[in-house]
Scaffold this active site. Structure first.
Site, PDB file in Angstrom:
ATOM      1  N   ASP A  15       0.895  -1.130   0.063  1.00  0.00           N
ATOM      2  CA  ASP A  15      -0.017   0.074   0.176  1.00  0.00           C
ATOM      3  C   ASP A  15       0.956   1.301   0.034  1.00  0.00           C
ATOM      4  OD1 ASP A  15      -2.191   1.630  -0.141  1.00  0.00           O
ATOM      5  OD2 ASP A  15      -2.791   0.947   2.063  1.00  0.00           O
ATOM      6  N   GLU A  56       1.892   3.908  -3.893  1.00  0.00           N
ATOM      7  CA  GLU A  56       1.484   2.521  -4.023  1.00  0.00           C
ATOM      8  C   GLU A  56       2.293   1.640  -4.999  1.00  0.00           C
ATOM      9  OE1 GLU A  56      -3.504   3.615  -3.647  1.00  0.00           O
ATOM     10  OE2 GLU A  56      -2.347   3.372  -5.691  1.00  0.00           O
ATOM     11  N   ASP A  81      -5.094  -2.859  -2.553  1.00  0.00           N
ATOM     12  CA  ASP A  81      -6.441  -1.965  -2.695  1.00  0.00           C
ATOM     13  C   ASP A  81      -6.428  -1.138  -3.439  1.00  0.00           C
ATOM     14  OD1 ASP A  81      -5.706   0.084  -1.208  1.00  0.00           O
ATOM     15  OD2 ASP A  81      -5.454  -0.795   0.596  1.00  0.00           O
ATOM     16  N   ASP A 130      -1.081  -1.079   5.123  1.00  0.00           N
ATOM     17  CA  ASP A 130      -1.606   0.593   5.380  1.00  0.00           C
ATOM     18  C   ASP A 130      -0.971   1.114   6.507  1.00  0.00           C
ATOM     19  OD1 ASP A 130      -3.869   2.958   5.060  1.00  0.00           O
ATOM     20  OD2 ASP A 130      -4.117   1.964   6.868  1.00  0.00           O
ATOM     21  N   HIS A 341     -21.893  19.494  -9.366  1.00  0.00           N
ATOM     22  CA  HIS A 341     -21.047  20.174 -10.209  1.00  0.00           C
ATOM     23  C   HIS A 341     -20.862  21.616  -9.702  1.00  0.00           C
ATOM     24  CE1 HIS A 341     -24.269  22.391 -12.077  1.00  0.00           C
ATOM     25  NE2 HIS A 341     -24.524  21.343 -12.411  1.00  0.00           N
ATOM     26  N   GLU A 417     -28.025  15.640 -16.472  1.00  0.00           N
ATOM     27  CA  GLU A 417     -29.279  16.031 -16.058  1.00  0.00           C
ATOM     28  C   GLU A 417     -30.328  15.870 -16.718  1.00  0.00           C
ATOM     29  OE1 GLU A 417     -31.021  17.000 -13.572  1.00  0.00           O
ATOM     30  OE2 GLU A 417     -30.122  18.722 -12.888  1.00  0.00           O
TER      31      GLU A 417
END
Length: 537
Positions: A15, A56, A81, A130, A341, A417
């Protein structure tokens, strides 16, 4: 001929993280015995200022090199992950970013081709690596490098794996408490697991979670959810800034149609027997519904009108609705972080601005809002994918976030939309003046379309529900940013709650606001946040 000894298999989990993206960064990697779960080697390093993706990749390289130092002829099972790294190293995604190409090439040279296979795992199953990455970043903050002798990542990972499920907390009917109680019941019944399907570093023994059962999604078990956890679902919205939310405007200025029917339905139920909030079902004359909690995502027609305020009908006639804590979700949810937005020139004037108009760009204020939300999401570090409406204002907002997170943007037509037909560019008052009958019909029924052949709310709901189903299947267990508009966001929230169509007029969504909904494998959904604008203050 003498029998040949098969090559040893190793598990590498890696990670990386960046506090700022780009910002102070570090990586962690651990080499595990796949049979016993024993930690064979650990690696971690503070690498200065870098992005999440660079960290990563560097974690992957370090993990592979640590494995090779132990067993050069091993077959290696890499678990990360990072969907980006896993898909790129598996050859399914192209590597576009110039910073990633040399790192990917270096990782590919550590072992011969065909000796390494890659698997994506949820973040909560990658805790050991992690924690190593965070230890490295903490050391860097102190001006030092990570030292193995001071690391507690391995101990922490074992403790986290073997710890009992925390008891449910919160008020009766709380969605998170209910899910935790269901999982606790599974553990009490003897659910354990061994082998490569369990969480990080797990060998044989109790407390390990098999691949089919996720760790509890309680705040303690998943601290990284942060902003999108259920406990923060009541974040106060922003101040009295102009939202440009024409549906809320319609609900406030015209308490007729949906709003009037909503009040009538409430009055009709005034005499219905109701139990106090809690895990026991609330009863109404026609059908039982559960107490407050994650509402099931049903296959109901989004166009169906409210029926006297009762619960939404199940997907199939005669099917019993889910009750309270009836069962576990059996997996990490697909979490949709819903970003409206930023402002355009039409937003402060509260004009209809859909997919059938001029497709305006972000204004100067909208661009500042996009940068602000990008900074906030980068600081959280939970977004793994970005999907955007095809309209310009969403693409610009998504691009600002993607630049900070180092992610690509996928365009999804279903997130556009509503087409407001002849009302595009008009204020609510102007539409009322020019097309009074059509506007009244639109307010009274979700099946009514705007003047000039626009989309009805029923049509939009069907489109959004189909898009939701595609995305939840594609991003199970992932946290995905959906950059979209007022109506799609409200529709996703409405369907998650099982609320009637008139609820669209009872929500406010500001420009650049954040909402969140989690979708579980068993069909349940949990609204975790609505209209958060704290990042704009």
């Amino acid at each position: 001929m003498p029998a040949t000894t098969p090559p040893r298999e190793l598990i590498v989990e890696a990670d990386g993280g960046s506090r700022g993206n780009p910002g102070p960064a570090g990586y962690g990697a651990v080499v595990l015995d796949p049979v016993t779960g024993e930690t064979l080697a650990e690696a971690a390093e503070y690498i200065g200022v870098a992005t999440n993706n660079v960290a990563e990749y560097k974690g992957l390289v370090a993990g592979l090199k640590a494995a090779r130092a132990l067993f050069p002829d091993a077959d290696v099972h890499v678990r990360m992950d990072s969907k980006l790294v896993v898909e790129q190293m598996s050859g399914r995604w192209k590597i576009k970013h110039p910073d990633m190409k040399p790192l990917a090439a270096e990782a590919g040279r550590v072992y011969p081709a065909g000796r390494v296979r890659y698997e994506w795992i949820p973040r909560e199953r990658n805790k050991h690596a992690d924690r190593l990455a965070n230890e490295a970043m903490d050391a860097g903050k102190r001006g030092r490098q990570w030292e193995p002798s001071s690391s507690t990542a391995g101990l922490d990972a074992v403790a986290a794996r073997n710890a009992a499920t925390p008891p449910p907390s919160g008020p009766p009917g709380d969605a998170t408490a209910g899910a935790a109680r269901a999982r606790a019941a599974l553990v009490a019944g003897g659910v354990t697991g061994t082998g490569s399907g369990v969480s990080v570093g797990a060998g044989a023994g109790t407390g390990a979670w098999p691949a089919s059962v996720a760790r509890p999604t309680t705040p303690d078990a998943l601290p990284d959810e942060g902003l999108f956890a259920a406990e923060e679902a009541f974040t106060a919205p922003g101040g009295a800034q102009a939202s440009g939310d024409f549906e809320a405007e319609a609900g406030a200025l015209a308490p007729t149609g949906h709003a009037a029917r909503s009040r009538a339905a409430a009055a009709a139920q005034a005499t219905a027997p109701v139990t106090a909030p809690g895990p026991a079902p609330v009863t109404v004359p026609t059908a039982p519904v559960t107490a407050p909690g994650p509402a099931p995502v049903t296959g109901e027609s989004p166009a169906a009108p409210a029926t006297g305020g009762t619960a939404a009908a199940p997907a199939q006639a005669g099917a019993a609705p889910r009750q309270g804590w009836a069962g576990p979700d059996m997996g990490a949810p697909a979490t949709f972080v819903l970003l409206r937005h930023g402002e355009t020139a039409l937003t402060p004037e509260k004009r209809f601005s859909g997919s059938g108009g001029s497709d305006p760009e972000l204004s100067a204020a909208g661009l500042r809002q996009a940068e602000a939300v990008a900074e906030a999401l980068a600081a959280r570090g939970t977004i793994q994918e970005i999907v955007s409406s095809p309209l310009t204002r969403c693409r610009q907002t998504a691009a600002a976030v993607a630049a900070r997170l180092g992610l690509d943007v996928r365009i999804e037509q279903g997130l556009r939309e509503t087409d407001f037909g002849a009302w595009e560019g008009l204020t609510f008052g102007e539409a009322r003046e020019r097309h009074p009958e059509d506007l009244d019909a639109w307010l009274a029924s979700p099946k009514a379309a705007p003047t000039g052949g626009g989309e009805s709310f029923a049509t939009v709901a069907r489109r959004v529900a189909a898009t939701r189903d595609r995305l939840t299947a594609a991003y199970a267990g992932r946290t995905v940013l959906l950059v979209t508009h007022v109506t799609p966001i409200k529709t996703l929230v409405r369907l998650a709650l099982g609320a009637p169509p008139e609820s669209l007029f009872r929500m406010e969504l500001s420009a650049a606001s954040i909402s969140a909904v989690a979708y579980y494998a068993d069909g349940n959904a949990s609204v975790r946040l609505l209209n958060d604008t704290s990042h704009l203050r």
